[in-house]
Design an enzyme around this catalytic site. Structure first.
Site, short mmCIF file in Angstrom:
data_model
loop_
_atom_site.label_atom_id
_atom_site.label_comp_id
_atom_site.label_asym_id
_atom_site.label_seq_id
_atom_site.Cartn_x
_atom_site.Cartn_y
_atom_site.Cartn_z
N ASP A 31 0.82 -1.20 0.00
CA ASP A 31 0.00 0.00 0.00
C ASP A 31 0.87 1.26 0.00
OD1 ASP A 31 -2.36 1.30 -0.07
OD2 ASP A 31 -2.85 1.05 2.05
N ASN B 31 -10.38 -3.21 -5.85
CA ASN B 31 -9.61 -2.24 -6.64
C ASN B 31 -10.25 -1.91 -8.01
OD1 ASN B 31 -6.37 -3.34 -5.41
ND2 ASN B 31 -7.60 -1.58 -4.77
N TRP B 32 -11.20 -2.74 -8.46
CA TRP B 32 -11.88 -2.45 -9.73
C TRP B 32 -12.64 -1.13 -9.65
CZ3 TRP B 32 -10.40 -5.25 -13.73
CH2 TRP B 32 -10.03 -6.58 -13.54
C1 FPP Z 1 -1.89 0.01 -3.41
O1 FPP Z 1 -1.42 1.35 -3.34
C2 FPP Z 1 -1.29 -0.67 -4.57
C3 FPP Z 1 -1.98 -1.22 -5.60
C4 FPP Z 1 -3.45 -1.24 -5.69
C5 FPP Z 1 -1.29 -1.84 -6.75
C6 FPP Z 1 -0.08 -2.67 -6.42
C7 FPP Z 1 0.72 -2.85 -7.63
C8 FPP Z 1 2.07 -2.81 -7.69
C9 FPP Z 1 2.93 -2.65 -6.51
C10 FPP Z 1 2.76 -2.90 -8.99
C11 FPP Z 1 2.73 -4.16 -9.76
C12 FPP Z 1 2.81 -5.44 -9.03
C13 FPP Z 1 3.26 -6.61 -9.55
C14 FPP Z 1 3.09 -7.87 -8.78
C15 FPP Z 1 3.98 -6.66 -10.84
P1 FPP Z 1 -2.48 2.52 -3.42
O2 FPP Z 1 -2.65 2.88 -4.84
O3 FPP Z 1 -3.73 2.11 -2.73
O4 FPP Z 1 -1.78 3.67 -2.64
P2 FPP Z 1 -2.49 4.80 -1.76
O5 FPP Z 1 -3.13 4.11 -0.59
O6 FPP Z 1 -1.35 5.67 -1.34
O7 FPP Z 1 -3.47 5.51 -2.65
#
Ligand code: FPP
Length: 230
Positions: free
Chosen positions: A2, A50-51
């Site tokens: 996260d 997440n969708w």
């Molecule tokens: C959460 O951070 C992260 C995600 C929903 C996506 C995770 C993806 C990756 C780390 C990259 C690709 C992974 C692989 C396995 C190749 P957030 O967007 O919720 O962050 P925030 O809470 O600060 O908004």
């Protein structure tokens, strides 16, 4: 994993560049975990929830997964990493699903580390899909009601062949499970860090593992019993 979005916002960048930076942390973490002898590593890359994010962010994430799979797999394979994907894969494009299957079969004999990537995954979804498969098994006589135990139920869960996680790390400062491995993490040590995922690196992982070794895992027993057993 996260904190990608916040990491980007702090730098006046688009959220998507936080996800790109997150891929570097994924690479570092896998490498370091393998070096320190972690045999099972499960990454929560995309939740069922997440969708709901803006369409542009979701499609960029899909692109990033596809590209990362293409780019990173040869080295992972060379390093003895077996890859597997858990989650409801039916919602992904045919191309991405096919790629995941190909990667799983390419790496299936690797023994150094099992890397599971949870995509469109939710702990509740996992329990419900297991219950559905168990009901089918009961219906067609492959299992008897008296044989339903925690152990036999677990065989229907996504991580059916994996040991229960010892340590669950959440970056980004929130202190909750967010529907990850709800069943399997019943006795996992929880480690929460303020570090945003793109800043998570080898030393962050070492720090988490060090703290894990200082915890006393009692599994319901008394401290005295635990001491005597060890
Ligand atoms: C959460 O951070 C992260 C995600 C929903 C996506 C995770 C993806 C990756 C780390 C990259 C690709 C992974 C692989 C396995 C190749 P957030 O967007 O919720 O962050 P925030 O809470 O600060 O908004």
């Amino acid at each position: 994993m996260d904190g990608n979005g916040r990491w980007a916002t702090q730098r006046n960048k688009y959220r998507t560049s936080g996800h790109k930076a997150g891929v570097n942390s994924v690479r570092k973490t896998i490498k370091q975990a393998s070096e320190i002898g972690v045999q099972w590593l499960t990454l929560f890359a995309f939740s069922s929830e997440n969708w709901q994010r803006p369409e542009k962010e979701v499609s960029m994430l899909m692109e990033l997964f596809t590209r990362a799979l293409k780019k990173e797999v040869p080295e992972l394979h060379e390093n003895g990493v077996r890859l597997s994907f858990i989650g409801d894969l039916s919602r992904f494009s045919d191309g991405l699903r096919k790629r995941m299957k190909t990667v799983e079969s390419l790496t299936k004999n690797n023994r150094k580390m099992v890397l599971t990537i949870a995509v469109n995954y939710g702990g509740r979804w996992d329990i419900v899909q297991a219950a559905r498969h168990l009901a089918l098994a009961l219906q067609n006589g492959r299992i008897k009601e008296s044989e339903i135990t925690e152990e036999s139920f677990e065989r229907f869960l996504s991580l059916n062949n994996a040991p229960h996680p010892d340590l669950l790390i959440r970056t980004g400062g929130d202190q909750r499970m967010s529907n990850f491995l709800l069943w399997q993490a019943a006795y996992a040590e929880l480690y929460f860090t303020q570090t945003l995922w793109p800043d998570f690196d080898e030393s962050s992982l070492n720090q988490a593992v060090e703290e894990y070794y200082n915890r006393e895992r009692r599994f319901g027993k008394t401290p005295k019993q635990v001491k005597e057993e060890s």
